[in-house]
Scaffold this motif. Sequence first.
Motif, PDB file in Angstrom:
ATOM      1  N   THR A 107     -26.733   8.381  15.359  1.00  0.00           N
ATOM      2  CA  THR A 107     -26.724   6.983  14.928  1.00  0.00           C
ATOM      3  C   THR A 107     -28.048   6.712  14.221  1.00  0.00           C
ATOM      4  O   THR A 107     -28.984   7.503  14.295  1.00  0.00           O
ATOM      5  CB  THR A 107     -26.600   6.021  16.123  1.00  0.00           C
ATOM      6  N   GLU A 109     -30.280   4.772  15.008  1.00  0.00           N
ATOM      7  CA  GLU A 109     -31.380   4.625  15.964  1.00  0.00           C
ATOM      8  C   GLU A 109     -32.081   5.946  16.256  1.00  0.00           C
ATOM      9  O   GLU A 109     -33.229   5.953  16.711  1.00  0.00           O
ATOM     10  CB  GLU A 109     -30.870   4.013  17.274  1.00  0.00           C
ATOM     11  N   TYR A 110     -31.416   7.059  16.002  1.00  0.00           N
ATOM     12  CA  TYR A 110     -32.049   8.343  16.266  1.00  0.00           C
ATOM     13  C   TYR A 110     -33.268   8.560  15.372  1.00  0.00           C
ATOM     14  O   TYR A 110     -34.202   9.271  15.738  1.00  0.00           O
ATOM     15  CB  TYR A 110     -31.035   9.479  16.103  1.00  0.00           C
ATOM     16  N   ILE A 160     -28.930  -2.363  21.817  1.00  0.00           N
ATOM     17  CA  ILE A 160     -28.129  -1.136  21.807  1.00  0.00           C
ATOM     18  C   ILE A 160     -26.812  -1.340  22.550  1.00  0.00           C
ATOM     19  O   ILE A 160     -25.741  -0.930  22.076  1.00  0.00           O
ATOM     20  CB  ILE A 160     -28.924   0.029  22.437  1.00  0.00           C
ATOM     21  N   TYR A 164     -23.135  -0.828  20.574  1.00  0.00           N
ATOM     22  CA  TYR A 164     -22.362   0.391  20.745  1.00  0.00           C
ATOM     23  C   TYR A 164     -21.543   0.362  22.030  1.00  0.00           C
ATOM     24  O   TYR A 164     -21.896  -0.339  22.989  1.00  0.00           O
ATOM     25  CB  TYR A 164     -23.301   1.606  20.781  1.00  0.00           C
ATOM     26  N   LYS A 171     -26.296   7.279  25.781  1.00  0.00           N
ATOM     27  CA  LYS A 171     -26.928   8.450  25.169  1.00  0.00           C
ATOM     28  C   LYS A 171     -28.208   8.063  24.435  1.00  0.00           C
ATOM     29  O   LYS A 171     -29.244   8.727  24.542  1.00  0.00           O
ATOM     30  CB  LYS A 171     -25.958   9.125  24.190  1.00  0.00           C
ATOM     31  N   ILE A 172     -28.147   6.958  23.687  1.00  0.00           N
ATOM     32  CA  ILE A 172     -29.315   6.512  22.923  1.00  0.00           C
ATOM     33  C   ILE A 172     -30.456   6.130  23.857  1.00  0.00           C
ATOM     34  O   ILE A 172     -31.611   6.527  23.668  1.00  0.00           O
ATOM     35  CB  ILE A 172     -28.946   5.326  22.012  1.00  0.00           C
ATOM     36  N   THR A 176     -34.112   7.905  24.310  1.00  0.00           N
ATOM     37  CA  THR A 176     -35.342   7.126  24.126  1.00  0.00           C
ATOM     38  C   THR A 176     -36.278   7.302  25.322  1.00  0.00           C
ATOM     39  O   THR A 176     -37.486   7.539  25.158  1.00  0.00           O
ATOM     40  CB  THR A 176     -35.010   5.628  23.956  1.00  0.00           C
TER      41      THR A 176
END
Length: 333
Positions: A107, A109-110, A160, A164, A171-172, A176
């Motif tokens: 995504t 955000e990665y 987040i 999502y 996962k995000i 993090t």
Amino acid sequence: MPERLENRLVNKSIEAFILGIEIYNKPTIKYRVEGFSFFICNAWELLLKAYLVKCKGDDSIYYSDNPDRTLSLNRCIKDVFTNDKDPLRINLETIIDLRNISTHFITEEYEQIYIPLFQSCVLNYSNKLADFFNIDISTHIPQNFLTLSINIDEITETTIKAKYPRQIADKILKATKEINRLSSEHGPRFSISITHDLHLTKNKKHASAEFRLSESAEDAAFIIKDIRDPKETHKYTTGKCVDILNKWIERDGLAFQSLSPAKGKDNTFNAYHFRLFTDFYNLKSDIKYCYEFNLHSQPTFTYSQATINLIYSEIKKDPENIIQHLKDKINKS
């Protein structure tokens, strides 16, 4: 005469590295995280194989039980960086994990999570290219391109989870948390935070954009002082700056000459030389280079990375005479 395998691998490695940088810094490319992670891993694999060939011969990059297959990047990392606690190795292995999942799950955000790792990885590569093969990457790509571009917002758990489905959000947030933990444990060889600061200047030569104040403007604008932690932006003492500069001089084999060298240390950069630079360039009066602490009766000074870069760039221009030239110019002024 055919080109040596070692040289072919190094040249391909540098090309892969530059491709990764160009992809990441190109704003029109949407998949720059995936593209960068692919090419930076490729660059490291070729560099480490070239180093193994240099140290152990051509056969060292092939599996002993399968001579038609070259070693994987993970295997090269283990063979060259034998300490599994080395922040450089942990940085590389973390980026490899990202590369391996990027085709299945990624995504936007990665980019925000991994940009500090990417920046550290770029500098680690530059340093190892110099250490292993005495090659300065700035002869292939301008130094300023080694700072990756960044256009990100803060990641918050609330945002987040709202954006999502639960599985992806988890996962995000997990990634993090893990990256933050590793960053606090392993320092700049694992991750380097990137910030872009804006400063007001009346000198047009130092400006990248211009503006003017108008009392008749429809929308009000306010000039505020930004708050920055000098322990992060100006974290180098004089002694630390001197140590780094000596390492760089030795790394690049510069014929640096001292005015009054100590016995057996004719090419050692010292605190006196450092003061010549700070005095001549008036670095202590520029917040970009120096921060003054007034906690005690006598002020103390710490310096930014920009100070080290400036001094080293001047040393490289004339390592044998720079100190005498600075002294002569200061005495004439």
